[in-house]
Design a protein around this motif. Structure first.
Motif, PDB file in Angstrom:
ATOM      1  N   LEU A   1       0.887  -1.371  -0.107  1.00 28.26           N
ATOM      2  CA  LEU A   1      -0.006  -0.026   0.107  1.00 28.26           C
ATOM      3  C   LEU A   1       0.785   1.385   0.007  1.00 28.26           C
ATOM      4  O   LEU A   1       0.593   2.286  -0.741  1.00 28.26           O
ATOM      5  N   THR A   2       1.801   1.110   0.937  1.00 23.79           N
ATOM      6  CA  THR A   2       2.716   2.351   1.069  1.00 23.79           C
ATOM      7  C   THR A   2       3.464   2.630  -0.268  1.00 23.79           C
ATOM      8  O   THR A   2       3.537   3.978  -0.836  1.00 23.79           O
ATOM      9  N   GLU A   3       3.979   1.786  -1.148  1.00 22.76           N
ATOM     10  CA  GLU A   3       4.980   1.880  -2.132  1.00 22.76           C
ATOM     11  C   GLU A   3       3.976   2.330  -3.265  1.00 22.76           C
ATOM     12  O   GLU A   3       4.210   3.087  -4.137  1.00 22.76           O
ATOM     13  N   THR A   4       2.674   1.733  -3.127  1.00 24.38           N
ATOM     14  CA  THR A   4       1.770   2.105  -4.422  1.00 24.38           C
ATOM     15  C   THR A   4       1.397   3.498  -4.050  1.00 24.38           C
ATOM     16  O   THR A   4       1.216   4.290  -5.376  1.00 24.38           O
ATOM     17  N   SER A   5       1.109   3.954  -3.219  1.00 27.66           N
ATOM     18  CA  SER A   5       0.987   5.311  -2.892  1.00 27.66           C
ATOM     19  C   SER A   5       2.220   6.521  -3.564  1.00 27.66           C
ATOM     20  O   SER A   5       1.837   7.199  -4.179  1.00 27.66           O
ATOM     21  N   ARG A   6       3.590   5.757  -3.057  1.00 24.39           N
ATOM     22  CA  ARG A   6       4.613   6.648  -4.039  1.00 24.39           C
ATOM     23  C   ARG A   6       4.616   6.412  -5.226  1.00 24.39           C
ATOM     24  O   ARG A   6       5.083   7.407  -6.122  1.00 24.39           O
ATOM     25  N   VAL A   7       4.479   5.369  -5.977  1.00 20.48           N
ATOM     26  CA  VAL A   7       3.991   5.329  -7.145  1.00 20.48           C
ATOM     27  C   VAL A   7       3.192   6.438  -7.804  1.00 20.48           C
ATOM     28  O   VAL A   7       3.658   7.035  -8.680  1.00 20.48           O
ATOM     29  N   ALA A   8       1.865   6.672  -7.259  1.00 24.64           N
ATOM     30  CA  ALA A   8       1.284   7.776  -7.603  1.00 24.64           C
ATOM     31  C   ALA A   8       1.748   9.138  -7.518  1.00 24.64           C
ATOM     32  O   ALA A   8       1.636   9.751  -8.306  1.00 24.64           O
ATOM     33  N   GLU A   9       2.672   9.302  -6.360  1.00 23.32           N
ATOM     34  CA  GLU A   9       3.168  10.460  -6.120  1.00 23.32           C
ATOM     35  C   GLU A   9       4.454  10.589  -7.473  1.00 23.32           C
ATOM     36  O   GLU A   9       4.536  11.856  -7.786  1.00 23.32           O
ATOM     37  N   GLN A  10       5.079   9.569  -7.659  1.00 21.20           N
ATOM     38  CA  GLN A  10       6.202   9.692  -8.652  1.00 21.20           C
ATOM     39  C   GLN A  10       5.567   9.802 -10.006  1.00 21.20           C
ATOM     40  O   GLN A  10       6.089  10.674 -10.964  1.00 21.20           O
TER      41      GLN A  10
ATOM     42  N   ASN B   1      -3.779  -6.785  -8.501  1.00 19.06           N
ATOM     43  CA  ASN B   1      -4.663  -6.438  -9.780  1.00 19.06           C
ATOM     44  C   ASN B   1      -5.839  -5.736  -9.463  1.00 19.06           C
ATOM     45  O   ASN B   1      -6.405  -5.422 -10.529  1.00 19.06           O
ATOM     46  N   THR B   2      -6.340  -5.553  -8.151  1.00 18.60           N
ATOM     47  CA  THR B   2      -7.385  -4.776  -7.906  1.00 18.60           C
ATOM     48  C   THR B   2      -7.121  -3.572  -7.012  1.00 18.60           C
ATOM     49  O   THR B   2      -7.376  -2.463  -7.267  1.00 18.60           O
ATOM     50  N   VAL B   3      -6.390  -3.884  -5.821  1.00 18.87           N
ATOM     51  CA  VAL B   3      -6.160  -2.579  -4.816  1.00 18.87           C
ATOM     52  C   VAL B   3      -5.201  -1.533  -5.529  1.00 18.87           C
ATOM     53  O   VAL B   3      -5.700  -0.248  -5.409  1.00 18.87           O
ATOM     54  N   ALA B   4      -4.066  -2.064  -6.231  1.00 13.97           N
ATOM     55  CA  ALA B   4      -3.163  -0.825  -6.832  1.00 13.97           C
ATOM     56  C   ALA B   4      -3.816   0.087  -7.834  1.00 13.97           C
ATOM     57  O   ALA B   4      -3.723   1.282  -7.867  1.00 13.97           O
ATOM     58  N   PRO B   5      -4.577  -0.657  -8.836  1.00 10.31           N
ATOM     59  CA  PRO B   5      -5.346   0.276  -9.673  1.00 10.31           C
ATOM     60  C   PRO B   5      -6.260   1.058  -8.959  1.00 10.31           C
ATOM     61  O   PRO B   5      -6.660   2.307  -9.608  1.00 10.31           O
ATOM     62  N   TYR B   6      -6.734   0.727  -7.790  1.00 12.26           N
ATOM     63  CA  TYR B   6      -7.857   1.543  -7.173  1.00 12.26           C
ATOM     64  C   TYR B   6      -6.977   2.872  -6.714  1.00 12.26           C
ATOM     65  O   TYR B   6      -7.372   3.709  -6.716  1.00 12.26           O
ATOM     66  N   ILE B   7      -6.151   2.402  -5.918  1.00 12.21           N
ATOM     67  CA  ILE B   7      -5.263   3.345  -5.017  1.00 12.21           C
ATOM     68  C   ILE B   7      -4.795   4.309  -6.201  1.00 12.21           C
ATOM     69  O   ILE B   7      -5.009   5.638  -5.700  1.00 12.21           O
ATOM     70  N   LEU B   8      -4.148   4.143  -7.538  1.00 12.43           N
ATOM     71  CA  LEU B   8      -3.498   4.933  -8.484  1.00 12.43           C
ATOM     72  C   LEU B   8      -4.855   5.894  -8.762  1.00 12.43           C
ATOM     73  O   LEU B   8      -4.427   7.087  -9.150  1.00 12.43           O
ATOM     74  N   THR B   9      -5.918   5.262  -9.045  1.00 15.26           N
ATOM     75  CA  THR B   9      -6.848   5.974  -9.574  1.00 15.26           C
ATOM     76  C   THR B   9      -7.570   7.034  -8.550  1.00 15.26           C
ATOM     77  O   THR B   9      -7.794   8.058  -9.015  1.00 15.26           O
ATOM     78  N   ALA B  10      -7.648   6.806  -7.412  1.00 15.82           N
ATOM     79  CA  ALA B  10      -8.018   7.510  -6.438  1.00 15.82           C
ATOM     80  C   ALA B  10      -6.866   8.437  -6.060  1.00 15.82           C
ATOM     81  O   ALA B  10      -7.321   9.784  -5.990  1.00 15.82           O
TER      82      ALA B  10
END
Length: 244
Positions: free
Chosen positions: A59-68, A94-103
């Motif tokens: 979760l934390t790294e995915t949030s950082r991916v969004a920031e980057q 497959n599901t949570v990461a696309p949701y986080i990036l979209t949000a």
């Protein structure tokens, strides 16, 4: 020229899509789980507008991916290509990461989620789901692809100004699909590239489920607004991020 971000684009269909887009003259931002994976992207890495690194199972790294990624935006399109077929991280990637990036990311003009024909075997039952441990679900991959297909449809409903679509690339011989996969690898990236770069003069196309540039009928739950709401609520509770 369009600016496009592709998750999981250091290999397989993601890299093939990136190469096709770069060849067409578009600006592409690549993503991989780590720097060693990015190295395998070869010339595409050198030609890319930029690169983003982060493990989408976290979760934390995915949030950082969004920031980057947002540092290179705004994007004309985001292609949620990254995916896994087995292991406990199926839902996370497959599901949570696309949701986080979209949000979290600035809203693009177009969203493309990579689905699978196997989503039709998924169940819309979210009771007791553990987003961090796919071992609790006997058909976790199919479920994860049902959920991301419904996420794509939900985004289309919530954001009428955004074209959001899901794509079944077929069962193609990538590292995930295996060498014996029967579908055409060369066709596997064509639809998502087309959806990400369609001429703006063409009709607004959103909320679709596509296979080889043909619109197909998805699992009934995909377009069930009640299920979409239930899914978004569950993902918001799990991640702490709302899809506004």
């Amino acid at each position: 020229m369009a600016r496009i971000f592709i998750t999981g684009s250091a290999g397989g269909l993601g890299l093939n899509a990136a190469r096709a887009l770069l060849q067409q003259g578009h600006e592409v931002v690549l993503h991989a789980r780590d720097e060693s994976r990015l190295a395998s992207a070869g010339a595409a890495r050198d030609q890319a507008l930029g690169t983003v690194v982060g493990d989408l199972a976290d979760l934390t790294e995915t949030s950082r991916v969004a920031e980057q990624a947002d540092q290179f935006g705004p994007f004309d399109a985001v292609i949620h290509n990254a995916g896994v077929y087995s292991g406990n991280q199926i839902f996370a990637v497959n599901t949570v990461a696309p949701y986080i990036l979209t949000a979290l990311m600035a809203r693009p003009r177009r969203i493309v989620c990579i689905s699978s024909g196997m989503h039709r075997s998924g169940t819309p039952d979210l009771q007791g789901i553990d987003w961090t441990n796919a071992a609790t679900r006997p058909a976790a991959y199919s479920d994860s692809k049902l959920y991301v297909t419904a996420l794509s449809a939900a985004a289309a409903n919530r954001w009428p100004d955004v074209e959001s679509n899901a794509v079944d690339p077929g069962w193609v011989p990538t590292r995930m699909g295996g060498r014996g996969a029967p579908d055409d690898l060369e066709l596997g990236h064509v639809t998502q590239v087309w959806l990400a770069t369609r001429e703006s003069s063409e009709d607004h196309v959103s909320g679709g489920y596509w296979f080889h540039q043909q619109r197909r009928q998805p699992h009934p739950a995909v377009n069930d607004v009640g299920f979409q709401t239930e899914l978004l609520d569950a993902l918001e509770r799990h991640t702490g991020f709302a899809l506004k």
